[in-house]
Every structure is written in C-alpha cells, then in structure tokens.
Design a protein around this motif. Structure first.
Motif, PDB file in Angstrom:
ATOM      1  N   ALA A 155      19.041  23.627  -8.349  1.00  0.00           N
ATOM      2  CA  ALA A 155      18.652  23.081  -7.140  1.00  0.00           C
ATOM      3  C   ALA A 155      17.154  22.807  -7.410  1.00  0.00           C
ATOM      4  CB  ALA A 155      18.553  24.102  -5.969  1.00  0.00           C
ATOM      5  N   ARG A 156      16.372  23.625  -8.160  1.00  0.00           N
ATOM      6  CA  ARG A 156      14.684  23.308  -8.300  1.00  0.00           C
ATOM      7  C   ARG A 156      14.924  22.117  -9.428  1.00  0.00           C
ATOM      8  NH1 ARG A 156      14.354  28.991  -8.937  1.00  0.00           N
ATOM      9  NH2 ARG A 156      14.637  28.749 -11.206  1.00  0.00           N
ATOM     10  N   PHE A 157      15.724  22.073 -10.064  1.00  0.00           N
ATOM     11  CA  PHE A 157      15.638  20.661 -11.070  1.00  0.00           C
ATOM     12  C   PHE A 157      15.772  19.410 -10.280  1.00  0.00           C
ATOM     13  CE2 PHE A 157      18.583  17.669 -13.150  1.00  0.00           C
ATOM     14  CZ  PHE A 157      17.775  17.320 -14.287  1.00  0.00           C
ATOM     15  N   TRP A 158      16.725  19.482  -9.359  1.00  0.00           N
ATOM     16  CA  TRP A 158      17.114  18.350  -8.775  1.00  0.00           C
ATOM     17  C   TRP A 158      15.874  18.011  -7.732  1.00  0.00           C
ATOM     18  CZ3 TRP A 158      19.820  14.707 -10.080  1.00  0.00           C
ATOM     19  CH2 TRP A 158      21.032  14.884 -10.859  1.00  0.00           C
ATOM     20  N   ARG A 159      15.339  18.993  -7.046  1.00  0.00           N
ATOM     21  CA  ARG A 159      14.159  18.845  -6.151  1.00  0.00           C
ATOM     22  C   ARG A 159      13.172  18.026  -6.907  1.00  0.00           C
ATOM     23  NH1 ARG A 159      15.050  20.942  -1.075  1.00  0.00           N
ATOM     24  NH2 ARG A 159      16.537  22.694  -0.979  1.00  0.00           N
ATOM     25  N   ALA A 160      12.963  18.475  -8.264  1.00  0.00           N
ATOM     26  CA  ALA A 160      11.753  18.052  -8.938  1.00  0.00           C
ATOM     27  C   ALA A 160      12.060  16.391  -9.414  1.00  0.00           C
ATOM     28  CB  ALA A 160      11.460  18.744 -10.225  1.00  0.00           C
ATOM     29  N   TRP A 161      13.437  16.348  -9.499  1.00  0.00           N
ATOM     30  CA  TRP A 161      13.981  14.985 -10.236  1.00  0.00           C
ATOM     31  C   TRP A 161      13.936  13.882  -8.994  1.00  0.00           C
ATOM     32  CZ3 TRP A 161      18.141  11.456 -10.154  1.00  0.00           C
ATOM     33  CH2 TRP A 161      18.312  10.600 -11.432  1.00  0.00           C
ATOM     34  N   LEU A 162      14.272  14.380  -7.775  1.00  0.00           N
ATOM     35  CA  LEU A 162      14.735  13.345  -6.621  1.00  0.00           C
ATOM     36  C   LEU A 162      13.376  12.906  -6.096  1.00  0.00           C
ATOM     37  CD1 LEU A 162      17.408  15.106  -4.914  1.00  0.00           C
ATOM     38  CD2 LEU A 162      17.807  13.297  -6.009  1.00  0.00           C
ATOM     39  N   PRO A 163      13.451  11.587  -5.369  1.00  0.00           N
ATOM     40  CA  PRO A 163      12.033  11.202  -4.968  1.00  0.00           C
ATOM     41  C   PRO A 163      11.284  12.240  -4.242  1.00  0.00           C
ATOM     42  CG  PRO A 163      13.511   9.655  -4.760  1.00  0.00           C
ATOM     43  CD  PRO A 163      14.302  10.842  -5.047  1.00  0.00           C
ATOM     44  N   ALA A 164       9.679  12.188  -4.459  1.00  0.00           N
ATOM     45  CA  ALA A 164       9.085  13.347  -3.791  1.00  0.00           C
ATOM     46  C   ALA A 164       9.156  13.097  -2.237  1.00  0.00           C
ATOM     47  CB  ALA A 164       7.715  13.162  -4.172  1.00  0.00           C
ATOM     48  N   ARG A 165       9.331  12.179  -1.548  1.00  0.00           N
ATOM     49  CA  ARG A 165       9.030  11.965  -0.338  1.00  0.00           C
ATOM     50  C   ARG A 165      10.462  11.589   0.513  1.00  0.00           C
ATOM     51  NH1 ARG A 165       5.168   9.161  -2.650  1.00  0.00           N
ATOM     52  NH2 ARG A 165       6.318   7.237  -2.666  1.00  0.00           N
ATOM     53  N   MET A 166      11.689  12.051  -0.264  1.00  0.00           N
ATOM     54  CA  MET A 166      12.993  12.200   0.144  1.00  0.00           C
ATOM     55  C   MET A 166      13.238  13.077   1.344  1.00  0.00           C
ATOM     56  SD  MET A 166      16.438  12.042  -2.090  1.00  0.00           S
ATOM     57  CE  MET A 166      18.021  12.170  -1.330  1.00  0.00           C
ATOM     58  N   PRO A 167      13.772  12.603   2.503  1.00  0.00           N
ATOM     59  CA  PRO A 167      13.836  13.443   3.594  1.00  0.00           C
ATOM     60  C   PRO A 167      14.743  14.578   3.191  1.00  0.00           C
ATOM     61  CG  PRO A 167      14.269  11.052   4.156  1.00  0.00           C
ATOM     62  CD  PRO A 167      14.312  11.356   2.790  1.00  0.00           C
ATOM     63  N   ALA A 168      14.435  15.795   3.967  1.00  0.00           N
ATOM     64  CA  ALA A 168      15.046  17.166   3.657  1.00  0.00           C
ATOM     65  C   ALA A 168      16.350  16.959   3.647  1.00  0.00           C
ATOM     66  CB  ALA A 168      14.389  18.028   4.395  1.00  0.00           C
ATOM     67  N   ARG A 169      16.700  16.431   4.802  1.00  0.00           N
ATOM     68  CA  ARG A 169      18.255  16.319   5.010  1.00  0.00           C
ATOM     69  C   ARG A 169      19.196  15.614   3.832  1.00  0.00           C
ATOM     70  NH1 ARG A 169      20.047  13.409  10.600  1.00  0.00           N
ATOM     71  NH2 ARG A 169      19.161  11.719   9.389  1.00  0.00           N
ATOM     72  N   SER A 170      18.625  14.665   3.629  1.00  0.00           N
ATOM     73  CA  SER A 170      19.078  13.789   2.264  1.00  0.00           C
ATOM     74  C   SER A 170      19.063  14.615   1.038  1.00  0.00           C
ATOM     75  CB  SER A 170      18.313  12.597   2.286  1.00  0.00           C
ATOM     76  OG  SER A 170      18.321  11.804   3.398  1.00  0.00           O
ATOM     77  N   VAL A 171      18.208  15.574   0.972  1.00  0.00           N
ATOM     78  CA  VAL A 171      17.963  16.228  -0.434  1.00  0.00           C
ATOM     79  C   VAL A 171      19.178  17.357  -0.043  1.00  0.00           C
ATOM     80  CG1 VAL A 171      16.690  17.899  -1.534  1.00  0.00           C
ATOM     81  CG2 VAL A 171      15.631  15.751  -0.855  1.00  0.00           C
TER      82      VAL A 171
END
Length: 329
Positions: A155-171
């Motif tokens: 999960a940490r890997f993807w949180r760093a890989w996804l756009p920084a400003r991506m909404p929490a619900r989408s993450v």
C-alpha cells in the motif's frame, strides 16, 4: 454440601472434589477468581459449596486458553447478574457478553496464528525443495516477510506511485484492486511470489525499476480522480475479455481506456490522440513485474491466474496497437 458442620470445605477438600492440585486452587484464589468464604481460626482458607462449580468454570475458560484477565471479566459479569437474582453460573456464562467478546477475540488470534503457521510451513517447503546453492538467497528473501504477511508495504508503494493530489477515496478504491490479499493456505510458489513482490516494493526506484510516471506528477486532484475512475472501468471490461480468452481487440474496453485519458487531458478521442497516447504509454515507466507477481500470488497452484490491472493494461495496450495498425492500412 461438604461434610463439615458449617457446609464449608478446606482448600484440600476443594482440590480433591474438583480434581485439581492445591497449588491450582491457591493460584486462582490469590488472583481473586475464586473467593474464600472465610478463614479458620488457624488462618486456613474455607470455601463455599458453589466453589466447585466456579472452579470448574474457571478451568473450562482457561482450557480455551483465555487469559486470566478475560476470565476475571467473565466471572465479574456473572457475579453482577447473580447479584441481581438472574440465571445461575452455568447458564449465565453461556449468555455472557464478556464471554462472547473473549471467545471472538481468541478466535481472531488463533486465526492469525494458523495463517502464520501455514505460511511458515509453505516457506520451509520452499527452502527445503530448492537447490542447496540457492537456499541462502531464498532464506533471506522469505525471511524478510512477516508471517502472516502484511500488505502495508504494498500500500505504501502505491501511495508513493500514484499522483500526490489524487483524492483519498480514489486511492482507496485503487488499492482495493491493486494490493493482493495473501491466500489463507498458500503453496510454496505463492510464498515465493509474495516475497519477491515485497522485495520489489521495498527496493529503491531505479532507472529500470518502477518509478512514478511523469503524467502522475503533473496531474491535479480532479484529473487524477477522472483518470483512475475511467481506468478502473476499462480494466474491468478488459478483465472480462481475458476470462473469456479473447485476444486484444478494439471495442468497449479500449474505448473506455482511451476516453479515461482523453477526459483527463480535456481533449477528444481522435485517431491523432490515440497515436499520441500509444507513444506516451510506451515511454512511461512500467511495473509489469509487480503485476506478474500479483497474478502468481492470487493464482491457485496449477490454476489459471485471475486478471489483474496489469494484465488488463497490457491487453488494452495491445488492443490500442492493433487499432492503430488497422487505421494505417
């Protein structure tokens, strides 16, 4: 009733009646689980007739491996009900909220312990069955993963890989799809795949490793939400094609895939945009290895792996190339 004139018994008599040692009775008495009715003139413990039933209940609870603190809560709740004139010891324990909570908690602990044992067994078989020259490296690989394994690093890997400003619900929605739940009863190959997956996501980002795509760094919150919502639908449709054994081809899945990017960039889906998108996606950093390992983790031993966002993405890229090839003829 006991044979003494006052109906009470000594610690030895209680131990004999209950079939336990005097040391056991003293242990529970000293911890307040088995109250004394009184003390003799010589200071010896005396117990009431209901101590036999209470001691039997204590032993039953401890036989379920419930901690002393949990046993005390169950007995305290029972004593509270008995003080209000409600059902007796045996029936009260059966309907005890404290008992239900304690049993549920113990079942959760046992479930985790059993999962850990199954993973350790599969890991040991993995090491046992590999060539002796490979064992040290394999030991280091599987030894780095906790048992039962945690998906926090993924999960940490993807949180760093996804756009920084991506909404929490989408993450959260993406993580539900992208982070595989380790199987309850894995085979050695699945343990190896998860260990390799763990090593991949905890390793540094390199020129050949998975790094965040440049498009992600530029995407704002709204654009990120639009992109990943559209990709999720396209991957679902492509997954259906993969399950049916269909080869990459133009259609609803590909149209949704392209539209997700077109909506993000606020443009139209045209042949020119499709050519531009194909070139951009080919140049973006890929994480194919992540999806390959995810498929191995999720797939039953010897079975056909379930589609992942990675395999769906590859199918869609090939469909896009096939579509562009058709346009050029």
């Amino acid at each position: 009733m006991f044979s003494s004139y006052d109906g009470l018994c000594t610690i030895g008599e209680l131990a004999e009646r209950a079939g336990v040692s005097v040391k056991t009775v003293r242990f529970y008495s000293d911890r307040g689980l088995l109250p004394e009715a009184s003390r003799s003139a010589g200071g010896h413990r005396r117990y009431a007739p209901d101590a036999v039933e209470r001691l039997s209940l204590i032993r039953s609870l401890r036989g379920l491996d419930l901690p002393v603190a949990e046993v005390r809560r169950i007995l305290d709740e029972q004593d509270g009900r008995d003080g209000r004139g409600e059902q007796g010891a045996g029936g009260a324990a059966g309907g005890s909220g404290a008992l239900e909570d304690a049993v549920a908690g113990r079942l959760r602990v046992l479930g985790s312990e059993l999962r850990a044992l199954r993973w350790r067994e599969a890991a040991l078989r993995l090491v046992q069955d590999c060539p002796s020259a490979e064992r040290p490296a394999r030991l280091r690989l599987v030894g780095a993963v906790a048992a039962p394994p945690s998906t926090a690093a993924l999960a940490r890997f993807w949180r760093a890989w996804l756009p920084a400003r991506m909404p929490a619900r989408s993450v959260r929605a993406f993580l539900e799809v992208a982070v595989p739940d380790p199987p309850e009863d894995p085979g050695p190959a699945q343990v190896l795949a998860f260990a390799r997956l763990y090593a991949l996501v905890t390793g540094p980002c390199t020129a050949s490793g998975p790094c965040q795509p440049s498009a992600h760094r530029a995407a704002g919150a709204r654009e990120s939400a639009v992109l990943y919502a559209g990709l999720a639908k396209a991957y679902e449709l492509a997954g259906g094609e993969l399950r049916r054994g269909e080869g990459p081809r133009p259609g609803e899945a590909l149209d949704g895939f392209v539209d997700a990017y077109a909506s993000t960039y606020r443009t139209r889906d045209t042949p020119g945009f499709r050519r531009q998108l194909a070139g951009q996606l080919a140049a973006d950093p890929r994480i194919d290895r992540y999806w390959e390992l995810t498929a191995e983790v999720l797939g039953a031993p010897g079975g056909r792996p379930e589609p992942t966002p990675g395999t769906a993405h590859d199918w869609l890229l090939e469909a896009l190339d096939a579509d562009l090839s058709t346009m050029s003829h």
